[in-house]
Design an enzyme around this catalytic site. Structure first.
Site, PDB file in Angstrom:
ATOM      1  N   ARG B  49       0.797  -1.215   0.000  1.00 58.72           N
ATOM      2  CA  ARG B  49       0.000   0.000   0.000  1.00 58.72           C
ATOM      3  C   ARG B  49       0.837   1.276   0.000  1.00 58.72           C
ATOM      4  O   ARG B  49       0.639   2.173  -0.809  1.00 58.72           O
ATOM      5  CB  ARG B  49      -0.860   0.020   1.257  1.00 58.72           C
ATOM      6  CG  ARG B  49      -2.322   0.020   1.027  1.00 58.72           C
ATOM      7  CD  ARG B  49      -2.997  -0.320   2.345  1.00 58.72           C
ATOM      8  NE  ARG B  49      -2.502  -1.611   2.799  1.00 58.72           N
ATOM      9  CZ  ARG B  49      -3.021  -2.759   2.398  1.00 58.72           C
ATOM     10  NH1 ARG B  49      -4.048  -2.779   1.581  1.00 58.72           N
ATOM     11  NH2 ARG B  49      -2.511  -3.900   2.806  1.00 58.72           N
ATOM     12  N   THR B  50       1.777   1.347   0.921  1.00 60.20           N
ATOM     13  CA  THR B  50       2.530   2.592   1.083  1.00 60.20           C
ATOM     14  C   THR B  50       3.381   2.864  -0.149  1.00 60.20           C
ATOM     15  O   THR B  50       3.412   3.984  -0.661  1.00 60.20           O
ATOM     16  CB  THR B  50       3.408   2.524   2.356  1.00 60.20           C
ATOM     17  OG1 THR B  50       2.590   2.121   3.438  1.00 60.20           O
ATOM     18  CG2 THR B  50       4.014   3.862   2.667  1.00 60.20           C
ATOM     19  N   LYS B  78      24.550  -6.827  -1.170  1.00 60.42           N
ATOM     20  CA  LYS B  78      26.014  -6.991  -1.238  1.00 60.42           C
ATOM     21  C   LYS B  78      26.678  -6.417   0.003  1.00 60.42           C
ATOM     22  O   LYS B  78      27.901  -6.368   0.092  1.00 60.42           O
ATOM     23  CB  LYS B  78      26.576  -6.265  -2.466  1.00 60.42           C
ATOM     24  CG  LYS B  78      26.073  -6.797  -3.793  1.00 60.42           C
ATOM     25  CD  LYS B  78      26.627  -5.931  -4.926  1.00 60.42           C
ATOM     26  CE  LYS B  78      25.863  -6.159  -6.211  1.00 60.42           C
ATOM     27  NZ  LYS B  78      26.014  -5.025  -7.131  1.00 60.42           N
ATOM     28  N   ARG B  99      11.402   3.399   3.777  1.00 60.31           N
ATOM     29  CA  ARG B  99      10.794   2.370   4.638  1.00 60.31           C
ATOM     30  C   ARG B  99      11.933   1.435   5.016  1.00 60.31           C
ATOM     31  O   ARG B  99      12.703   1.015   4.138  1.00 60.31           O
ATOM     32  CB  ARG B  99       9.713   1.648   3.840  1.00 60.31           C
ATOM     33  CG  ARG B  99       9.357   0.229   4.301  1.00 60.31           C
ATOM     34  CD  ARG B  99       8.484   0.169   5.532  1.00 60.31           C
ATOM     35  NE  ARG B  99       7.238   0.860   5.424  1.00 60.31           N
ATOM     36  CZ  ARG B  99       6.055   0.252   5.209  1.00 60.31           C
ATOM     37  NH1 ARG B  99       5.985  -1.043   5.070  1.00 60.31           N
ATOM     38  NH2 ARG B  99       4.946   0.964   5.154  1.00 60.31           N
ATOM     39  N   HIS B 127       5.401   6.008  11.791  1.00 58.23           N
ATOM     40  CA  HIS B 127       4.886   5.932  10.422  1.00 58.23           C
ATOM     41  C   HIS B 127       3.937   7.123  10.230  1.00 58.23           C
ATOM     42  O   HIS B 127       2.726   6.955  10.132  1.00 58.23           O
ATOM     43  CB  HIS B 127       4.154   4.594  10.246  1.00 58.23           C
ATOM     44  CG  HIS B 127       3.809   4.253   8.825  1.00 58.23           C
ATOM     45  ND1 HIS B 127       4.089   5.076   7.755  1.00 58.23           N
ATOM     46  CD2 HIS B 127       3.185   3.165   8.313  1.00 58.23           C
ATOM     47  CE1 HIS B 127       3.660   4.499   6.643  1.00 58.23           C
ATOM     48  NE2 HIS B 127       3.111   3.350   6.947  1.00 58.23           N
TER      49      HIS B 127
END
Lengths: 166, 297
Positions: B49-50, B78, B99, B127
């Site tokens: 969603r975000t 890596k 995020r 958030h």
């Protein structure tokens, strides 16, 4: 500086440097750790443990020759030794008594206890703790906002979970 | 405008301005305030969603998107650290949306770039853009976010949406807030101490359900419990079903940041109280409003 109960001093006076007195008994090594003195610097250091003190019962003393601790270092000492006094010595005389206050911000010395904090998971991140409350001590991680108290701070610096609070 | 790492980075005026812009974008999801601008989406942790709503929000405003969702396929696998990845994105973009699975990652990112950083969820920390969407849904329904009784239900300790929600409410005047959770999932003290509105902690949703205007539901995750039996025993008392909903005020609403698993019975979806899909639909317009405020001249 308080005199030990016996007339004779355990350690003789220093000519130039710093005397950290009234350290709560058992925390002298933590004071050295905060000052990042490991012994390999070549400084002449005297450590006196568990001597009598009128003010705090039993105390430790640290004398460091040819090193004057900075304001910042002095403030860091308050984290683990809130009763400590710091005197700067020049030519056997006390030339400055440092006023200690708990630092507003401590960078790099403390570790965030939250394993998921970015400061424990990124090579470039440095821990930053901000003082929220002085008495009793409460500091907060600037990143994840986890709070630590005086015991956490002492435990971390001393690496000894058995330490008694002041 | 500066970075948005926490709800505290927004004032009441900021939020009201965002709501005003978002209301406009709900009607027409179009604009050109990001023309010639590039927004980097650095989703080190996968998201549906975000990620998609930020992506769509940028496109709707005429901007370009670069980035990734999930660290797979990037140099992170890596062993590249966060700061180096952000420095690279700094070269290519005008703002960075991040995020990350670790708490405080968004703040660290904001320290290695001069570009605005938007926190789209950092571990269990915050958030804030989800909270903007949550409160915009409240605002749309009641015409205000003040004077209401809020009930937060579920995992109030490890849910980043809850932290941001509690903090954003300090910008408004809630009548009171009920914090309803099993004892081991109560909000962290450091978050509670800062609240400037009346709140009450309880374990039983049935004691308070009749008072609540806005019921905000979060999922109780199994991994938070040491004992699986304890989890099985507890989770039933935090499920929103038709029986619970029947006790709610007529005009009250139910919100959920989604994804929902089974904490809201699907039969509740059809009731007038269920606003979580409408809430999700505001993801794009609210994020458009935020991006316009941060990047649009």
């Amino acid at each position: 500086m308080e005199e030990p109960t016996k007339k004779e001093l355990l350690v003789s006076k220093i000519k130039n440097g710093t005397v950290v007195d009234h350290i709560p008994a058992g925390r002298a090594l933590a004071v050295l750790k905060v000052l990042k003195i490991t012994g390999s610097e070549g400084l002449r250091v005297a450590i006196v443990l568990n001597v009598e003190s009128k003010r705090i019962g039993k105390k430790d003393i640290v004398k460091i020759e040819d090193k004057e601790v900075s304001e910042n270092e002095a403030n860091l000492i308050t984290l683990i030794a809130p009763t400590a006094t710091i005197n700067i010595i020049r030519d056997y005389e006390v030339v400055e008594k440092k006023q200690l206050k708990v630092p507003e911000v401590v960078k790099g010395i403390l570790r965030c206890p939250n394993p998921h904090c970015i400061t424990n998971n990124d090579i470039e991140a440095t821990s930053v703790f901000r003082t929220v409350k002085v008495k009793p001590l409460k500091m907060r991680c600037e990143y994840c906002e986890t709070e630590i108290d005086e015991n956490d701070v002492i435990r971390q610096i001393l690496g000894n979970p058995q330490i008694k609070p002041v | 405008m500066k970075s948005i790492i926490s709800s505290y980075d927004l004032t009441r005026e900021d939020v009201e301005e965002i709501f005003k812009l978002a209301s406009k974008f709900v009607k027409e999801q179009k604009g050109d305030s990001l023309r010639g601008k590039t927004v980097a989406l650095a989703f080190f942790e996968p998201s549906t969603r975000t990620y998609l709503s930020f992506n769509k929000a940028v496109i709707n405003l005429g901007g370009n998107v670069i980035g990734f969702s999930g660290a797979e396929g990037t140099s992170v696998t890596k062993g590249e650290n966060l700061a180096d990845t952000i420095r690279m994105l700094d070269n290519y973009s005008d703002a960075i949306v991040i995020r990350h699975k670790f708490d405080g990652a968004a703040k660290l990112a904001s320290e290695v770039t001069d570009k605005p950083v938007i926190n789209a969820g950092d571990g269990k920390h915050e958030h804030p853009t989800q909270t903007l969407i949550d409160l915009f849904t409240v605002f749309n329904h009641f015409g205000t976010t003040d004077g209401l009784i809020y009930g937060l239900l579920g995992d109030l300790k490890y849910a980043r949406t809850v932290n941001s929600f509690l903090r954003m409410l300090t910008r408004f005047k809630p009548k009171s807030v009920y914090l309803i959770s099993p004892p081991q999932l109560r909000p962290r003290n450091e978050f509670l101490e800062e609240l400037n509105y009346p709140y009450k902690i309880t374990s039983n949703v049935y004691d308070v359900i009749e008072d609540i205007d806005v019921l905000y539901v979060t999922r109780i995750q199994k991994e938070r419990f040491l004992d699986e039996l304890e989890y099985e025993r507890i989770k039933e008392s935090y499920i929103v079903d038709l029986n619970l909903v029947s006790k709610m005020k007529k005009d009250s609403i139910i919100l959920h940041p989604l994804p929902r698993v089974n904490e809201i019975d699907r039969r509740v979806d059809k009731t007038a109280h269920a606003k979580y899909f409408e809430q999700a639909s505001y993801g794009v317009p609210v994020r458009m409003a935020l991006l316009k405020k941060i990047l649009g001249e």
